[in-house]
Design a protein around this motif. Structure first.
Motif, PDB file in Angstrom:
ATOM      1  N   UNK A 238     -21.293 -20.696   6.165  1.00  0.00           N
ATOM      2  CA  UNK A 238     -20.285 -20.990   5.136  1.00  0.00           C
ATOM      3  C   UNK A 238     -20.510 -22.371   4.555  1.00  0.00           C
ATOM      4  N   UNK A 239     -20.768 -23.356   5.411  1.00  0.00           N
ATOM      5  CA  UNK A 239     -20.992 -24.714   4.924  1.00  0.00           C
ATOM      6  C   UNK A 239     -22.278 -24.812   4.123  1.00  0.00           C
ATOM      7  N   UNK A 240     -23.301 -24.103   4.559  1.00  0.00           N
ATOM      8  CA  UNK A 240     -24.562 -24.113   3.813  1.00  0.00           C
ATOM      9  C   UNK A 240     -24.371 -23.509   2.441  1.00  0.00           C
ATOM     10  N   UNK A 241     -23.567 -22.446   2.359  1.00  0.00           N
ATOM     11  CA  UNK A 241     -23.291 -21.821   1.073  1.00  0.00           C
ATOM     12  C   UNK A 241     -22.601 -22.778   0.129  1.00  0.00           C
ATOM     13  N   UNK A 242     -21.712 -23.602   0.650  1.00  0.00           N
ATOM     14  CA  UNK A 242     -20.974 -24.536  -0.188  1.00  0.00           C
ATOM     15  C   UNK A 242     -21.849 -25.644  -0.719  1.00  0.00           C
ATOM     16  N   UNK A 243     -22.986 -25.881  -0.105  1.00  0.00           N
ATOM     17  CA  UNK A 243     -23.838 -26.972  -0.577  1.00  0.00           C
ATOM     18  C   UNK A 243     -25.162 -26.472  -1.131  1.00  0.00           C
ATOM     19  N   UNK A 244     -25.254 -25.192  -1.433  1.00  0.00           N
ATOM     20  CA  UNK A 244     -26.522 -24.657  -1.917  1.00  0.00           C
ATOM     21  C   UNK A 244     -26.839 -25.185  -3.306  1.00  0.00           C
ATOM     22  N   UNK A 245     -28.106 -25.165  -3.638  1.00  0.00           N
ATOM     23  CA  UNK A 245     -28.540 -25.703  -4.918  1.00  0.00           C
ATOM     24  C   UNK A 245     -28.327 -24.706  -6.026  1.00  0.00           C
ATOM     25  N   UNK A 246     -28.313 -25.210  -7.267  1.00  0.00           N
ATOM     26  CA  UNK A 246     -28.171 -24.357  -8.429  1.00  0.00           C
ATOM     27  C   UNK A 246     -29.465 -23.608  -8.681  1.00  0.00           C
ATOM     28  N   UNK A 247     -29.375 -22.603  -9.518  1.00  0.00           N
ATOM     29  CA  UNK A 247     -30.507 -21.755  -9.845  1.00  0.00           C
ATOM     30  C   UNK A 247     -31.643 -22.585 -10.439  1.00  0.00           C
TER      31      UNK A 247
ATOM     32  N   UNK B 209     -14.186 -17.694 -27.948  1.00  0.00           N
ATOM     33  CA  UNK B 209     -13.833 -18.690 -28.946  1.00  0.00           C
ATOM     34  C   UNK B 209     -13.552 -20.052 -28.348  1.00  0.00           C
ATOM     35  N   UNK B 210     -13.322 -20.103 -27.044  1.00  0.00           N
ATOM     36  CA  UNK B 210     -13.098 -21.354 -26.330  1.00  0.00           C
ATOM     37  C   UNK B 210     -14.216 -21.566 -25.324  1.00  0.00           C
ATOM     38  N   UNK B 211     -14.372 -22.801 -24.902  1.00  0.00           N
ATOM     39  CA  UNK B 211     -15.211 -23.082 -23.738  1.00  0.00           C
ATOM     40  C   UNK B 211     -14.394 -22.652 -22.527  1.00  0.00           C
ATOM     41  N   UNK B 212     -15.025 -22.002 -21.565  1.00  0.00           N
ATOM     42  CA  UNK B 212     -14.305 -21.518 -20.388  1.00  0.00           C
ATOM     43  C   UNK B 212     -14.949 -22.051 -19.120  1.00  0.00           C
ATOM     44  N   UNK B 213     -14.096 -22.495 -18.204  1.00  0.00           N
ATOM     45  CA  UNK B 213     -14.514 -22.931 -16.879  1.00  0.00           C
ATOM     46  C   UNK B 213     -13.985 -21.890 -15.903  1.00  0.00           C
ATOM     47  N   UNK B 214     -14.882 -21.153 -15.273  1.00  0.00           N
ATOM     48  CA  UNK B 214     -14.500 -20.105 -14.318  1.00  0.00           C
ATOM     49  C   UNK B 214     -14.897 -20.587 -12.931  1.00  0.00           C
ATOM     50  N   UNK B 215     -13.901 -20.714 -12.064  1.00  0.00           N
ATOM     51  CA  UNK B 215     -14.135 -21.263 -10.726  1.00  0.00           C
ATOM     52  C   UNK B 215     -13.784 -20.218  -9.673  1.00  0.00           C
ATOM     53  N   UNK B 216     -14.759 -19.854  -8.853  1.00  0.00           N
ATOM     54  CA  UNK B 216     -14.558 -18.911  -7.752  1.00  0.00           C
ATOM     55  C   UNK B 216     -14.126 -19.710  -6.525  1.00  0.00           C
ATOM     56  N   UNK B 217     -12.966 -19.371  -5.964  1.00  0.00           N
ATOM     57  CA  UNK B 217     -12.395 -20.143  -4.873  1.00  0.00           C
ATOM     58  C   UNK B 217     -11.683 -19.215  -3.897  1.00  0.00           C
ATOM     59  N   UNK B 218     -11.263 -19.778  -2.778  1.00  0.00           N
ATOM     60  CA  UNK B 218     -10.454 -19.054  -1.795  1.00  0.00           C
ATOM     61  C   UNK B 218      -9.593 -20.038  -1.033  1.00  0.00           C
ATOM     62  N   UNK B 219      -8.426 -19.610  -0.613  1.00  0.00           N
ATOM     63  CA  UNK B 219      -7.541 -20.498   0.158  1.00  0.00           C
ATOM     64  C   UNK B 219      -8.168 -20.867   1.498  1.00  0.00           C
ATOM     65  N   UNK B 220      -9.147 -20.078   1.943  1.00  0.00           N
ATOM     66  CA  UNK B 220      -9.824 -20.271   3.221  1.00  0.00           C
ATOM     67  C   UNK B 220     -11.021 -21.224   3.105  1.00  0.00           C
TER      68      UNK B 220
ATOM     69  N   UNK C  92     -22.723 -15.915  -8.570  1.00  0.00           N
ATOM     70  CA  UNK C  92     -21.405 -16.400  -8.145  1.00  0.00           C
ATOM     71  C   UNK C  92     -21.106 -15.861  -6.760  1.00  0.00           C
ATOM     72  N   UNK C  93     -22.080 -15.929  -5.877  1.00  0.00           N
ATOM     73  CA  UNK C  93     -21.927 -15.349  -4.546  1.00  0.00           C
ATOM     74  C   UNK C  93     -21.615 -16.388  -3.484  1.00  0.00           C
ATOM     75  N   UNK C  94     -21.345 -17.623  -3.899  1.00  0.00           N
ATOM     76  CA  UNK C  94     -20.979 -18.691  -2.978  1.00  0.00           C
ATOM     77  C   UNK C  94     -19.611 -19.211  -3.404  1.00  0.00           C
ATOM     78  N   UNK C  95     -18.751 -19.480  -2.455  1.00  0.00           N
ATOM     79  CA  UNK C  95     -17.449 -20.055  -2.764  1.00  0.00           C
ATOM     80  C   UNK C  95     -17.419 -21.456  -2.183  1.00  0.00           C
ATOM     81  N   UNK C  96     -17.152 -22.474  -3.003  1.00  0.00           N
ATOM     82  CA  UNK C  96     -16.860 -22.378  -4.434  1.00  0.00           C
ATOM     83  C   UNK C  96     -18.116 -22.273  -5.290  1.00  0.00           C
ATOM     84  N   UNK C  97     -17.956 -21.619  -6.420  1.00  0.00           N
ATOM     85  CA  UNK C  97     -18.961 -21.582  -7.482  1.00  0.00           C
ATOM     86  C   UNK C  97     -18.211 -21.781  -8.796  1.00  0.00           C
ATOM     87  N   UNK C  98     -18.884 -22.362  -9.764  1.00  0.00           N
ATOM     88  CA  UNK C  98     -18.262 -22.577 -11.067  1.00  0.00           C
ATOM     89  C   UNK C  98     -19.247 -22.182 -12.151  1.00  0.00           C
ATOM     90  N   UNK C  99     -18.751 -21.430 -13.123  1.00  0.00           N
ATOM     91  CA  UNK C  99     -19.557 -20.982 -14.257  1.00  0.00           C
ATOM     92  C   UNK C  99     -18.886 -21.472 -15.527  1.00  0.00           C
TER      93      UNK C  99
END
Length: 197
Positions: free
Chosen positions: A21-30, A78-89, A156-163
């Motif tokens: 889980x921690x490794x996923x949170x710090x993985x590099x971008x594509x 029509x807008x710029x969108x920030x999509x953030x994948x998150x979880x309370x966990x 978007x398979x890592x939480x958190x991820x942002x697109x």
């Protein structure tokens, strides 16, 4: 007295799951991303805002927001969108979400929308999390990870991820792992400089 084998096995499994889980949170971008480079100061390594010609359309999706109202991704066009994948966990989300809220407050009137995607969570825990960090932008409830699966090619398979999506609804940047508020502002500013759709 040494712990039993089954207890050791359970401990090893728990440790491996935490490390993953921690490794996923710090993985590099594509690494295949191309475009304008800009320097990041946060936990996420330097990333790329794609050249406009290299951007792919984001998948369409819909669902129910945490407040039980319906949402369709076409409302982002029509807008710029920030999509953030998150979880309370997700521990990094507790740091990232208040920073995102601060950026959202500053740019919401500039044609920038924020959307959280609450992944593999329980609704009551997600609502309690949102309340605890005072996030006011909407979040889609995605308990089975279906929206995350729709974005699997970006990824978007890592939480958190942002697109980040540009005004034409194309994927302009992808971040796997936590993003600082300053780095998010930098990316949004680059997209705002591109002008209207």
């Amino acid at each position: 007295m040494a712990p039993s084998l089954s207890r050791r096995t359970l401990l090893a499994a728990a440790t491996a799951a935490t490390a993953a889980a921690l490794a996923g949170c710090s993985s590099e971008t594509d690494e295949t991303s191309r475009g304008q480079q800009y320097e990041f100061t946060g936990a996420t390594p330097p990333a790329t805002v794609l050249d406009e010609a290299a951007r792919a359309p984001a998948p369409a999706f819909d669902g129910e927001l945490l407040d039980a109202s319906q949402f369709e991704s076409s409302s982002l066009t029509g807008d710029i969108a920030v999509i953030n994948f998150w979880g309370s966990w997700c521990p990094p989300c507790r740091v990232e979400t208040p920073e995102f809220q601060a950026v959202y407050t500053d740019v919401a009137d500039q044609g920038v929308q924020f959307l959280g995607i609450d992944v593999k969570d329980q609704r009551q825990l997600a609502i309690a999390f949102i309340d605890s960090v005072d996030a006011t932008y909407p979040s889609l409830f995605d308990p089975r990870g279906e929206v995350a699966l729709a974005f699997r090619g970006f990824p978007a398979n890592v939480v958190p991820s942002t697109i980040l999506l540009d005004r034409q609804g194309r994927v302009a940047a992808v971040y796997t792992g936590p993003v600082s508020g300053d780095d998010l502002r930098t990316a949004i500013e680059l997209l705002l400089e591109e002008g209207p759709a």
